[in-house]
Design a protein around this motif. Structure first.
Motif, short mmCIF file in Angstrom:
data_model
loop_
_atom_site.label_atom_id
_atom_site.label_comp_id
_atom_site.label_asym_id
_atom_site.label_seq_id
_atom_site.Cartn_x
_atom_site.Cartn_y
_atom_site.Cartn_z
N SER A 66 0.80 -1.22 0.00
CA SER A 66 0.00 0.00 0.00
C SER A 66 0.84 1.28 0.00
O SER A 66 0.35 2.33 -0.41
CB SER A 66 -0.95 0.01 1.20
OG SER A 66 -0.22 0.00 2.41
N GLN A 72 -0.32 1.87 -5.95
CA GLN A 72 -1.50 2.70 -5.80
C GLN A 72 -2.10 3.03 -7.17
O GLN A 72 -3.31 2.93 -7.37
CB GLN A 72 -1.15 3.99 -5.03
CG GLN A 72 -0.74 3.73 -3.61
CD GLN A 72 -0.07 4.93 -2.96
OE1 GLN A 72 0.06 5.99 -3.55
NE2 GLN A 72 0.40 4.74 -1.72
N LYS A 76 -5.73 1.63 -8.58
CA LYS A 76 -6.71 2.62 -9.01
C LYS A 76 -7.21 2.28 -10.42
O LYS A 76 -8.42 2.28 -10.68
CB LYS A 76 -6.09 4.02 -8.98
CG LYS A 76 -7.02 5.12 -9.47
CD LYS A 76 -6.30 6.47 -9.41
CE LYS A 76 -7.16 7.58 -9.93
NZ LYS A 76 -7.04 7.76 -11.37
N ASP A 103 -7.53 -2.35 4.07
CA ASP A 103 -7.89 -0.92 4.07
C ASP A 103 -7.48 -0.26 2.77
O ASP A 103 -8.23 0.54 2.20
CB ASP A 103 -7.23 -0.20 5.25
CG ASP A 103 -7.86 -0.53 6.59
OD1 ASP A 103 -8.97 -1.11 6.61
OD2 ASP A 103 -7.23 -0.21 7.63
N GLN A 107 -10.20 1.12 -0.69
CA GLN A 107 -10.22 2.41 -1.38
C GLN A 107 -10.55 2.25 -2.87
O GLN A 107 -11.14 3.13 -3.47
CB GLN A 107 -8.86 3.11 -1.27
CG GLN A 107 -8.43 3.49 0.09
CD GLN A 107 -7.02 4.05 0.04
OE1 GLN A 107 -6.69 4.85 -0.82
NE2 GLN A 107 -6.19 3.62 0.98
N TYR A 108 -10.13 1.12 -3.42
CA TYR A 108 -10.29 0.88 -4.87
C TYR A 108 -11.35 -0.17 -5.16
O TYR A 108 -11.47 -0.64 -6.29
CB TYR A 108 -8.94 0.48 -5.47
CG TYR A 108 -7.86 1.48 -5.15
CD1 TYR A 108 -7.85 2.73 -5.77
CD2 TYR A 108 -6.88 1.22 -4.20
CE1 TYR A 108 -6.88 3.67 -5.47
CE2 TYR A 108 -5.91 2.15 -3.88
CZ TYR A 108 -5.91 3.37 -4.52
OH TYR A 108 -4.96 4.31 -4.22
N LYS A 109 -12.09 -0.55 -4.12
CA LYS A 109 -13.15 -1.57 -4.23
C LYS A 109 -12.60 -2.89 -4.74
O LYS A 109 -13.20 -3.56 -5.59
CB LYS A 109 -14.29 -1.06 -5.11
CG LYS A 109 -14.95 0.17 -4.53
CD LYS A 109 -16.07 0.67 -5.40
CE LYS A 109 -16.69 1.88 -4.72
NZ LYS A 109 -16.80 3.02 -5.53
#
Length: 159
Positions: A66, A72, A76, A103, A107-109
């Motif tokens: 992460s 990242q 995304k 976690d 954020q990006y499902k």
């Protein structure tokens, strides 16, 4: 006295060179073992302790962290284009604690694609840094990307 000092220095140098050579051979041996393991999806998943897999479905195994800005960006892009991956088995693994990895993926499902593995097994099995992407068809490695990779390049291998 000078002769003894030269002998001692010589022995220390020989000892250091021997140790460095041995360490290099050990690292090369580990790298070769790692490369052999990742050639086959079964050997990779067995080595990592993963049980629930469909070996007949094309699989994308991604090794991430992460804190990695390349990771990242990749997550995304995958999250925004997840429909393009619906025909493939997507497995996301990290060496960091499960809660941190989940976690991050939330954020990006992408949390549903997380596979929990022993961090030591993961770092011993896959040599090198993150991100790394392994693409398998019929259980065999088709392509291994080290570093950042565009989703188009991943999908191109599978189509």
């Amino acid at each position: 006295m000078k002769k003894r000092l030269l002998i001692i220095i010589g022995l220390v140098v020989i000892g250091l060179l021997s140790w460095m050579g041995y360490s290099s051979v050990q690292k090369l041996d580990q790298k070769n073992k790692s490369e052999a393991i990742v050639q086959n999806l079964n050997s990779l998943t067995n080595n990592l302790g993963l049980k629930v897999l469909n070996n007949n479905q094309p699989t994308i195994f991604m090794y991430f962290n992460s804190d990695c800005h390349f990771c990242q960006w990749e997550m995304k892009e995958i999250g925004e284009n997840i429909k393009k991956f619906q025909n493939y088995q997507l497995l996301l693994a990290s060496f960091e604690p499960k809660n941190e990895a989940l976690d991050f993926l939330l954020q990006y499902k992408l949390a549903q694609y997380y596979v929990e593995v022993d961090p030591d097994s993961l770092t011993n099995t896959i040599s090198g840094g993150v991100p790394q992407t392994f693409i398998y068809e019929n259980g065999l490695l088709q392509k291994h990307f080290k570093g950042e990779v565009k989703i188009e390049a991943i999908l191109e291998v599978l189509e």
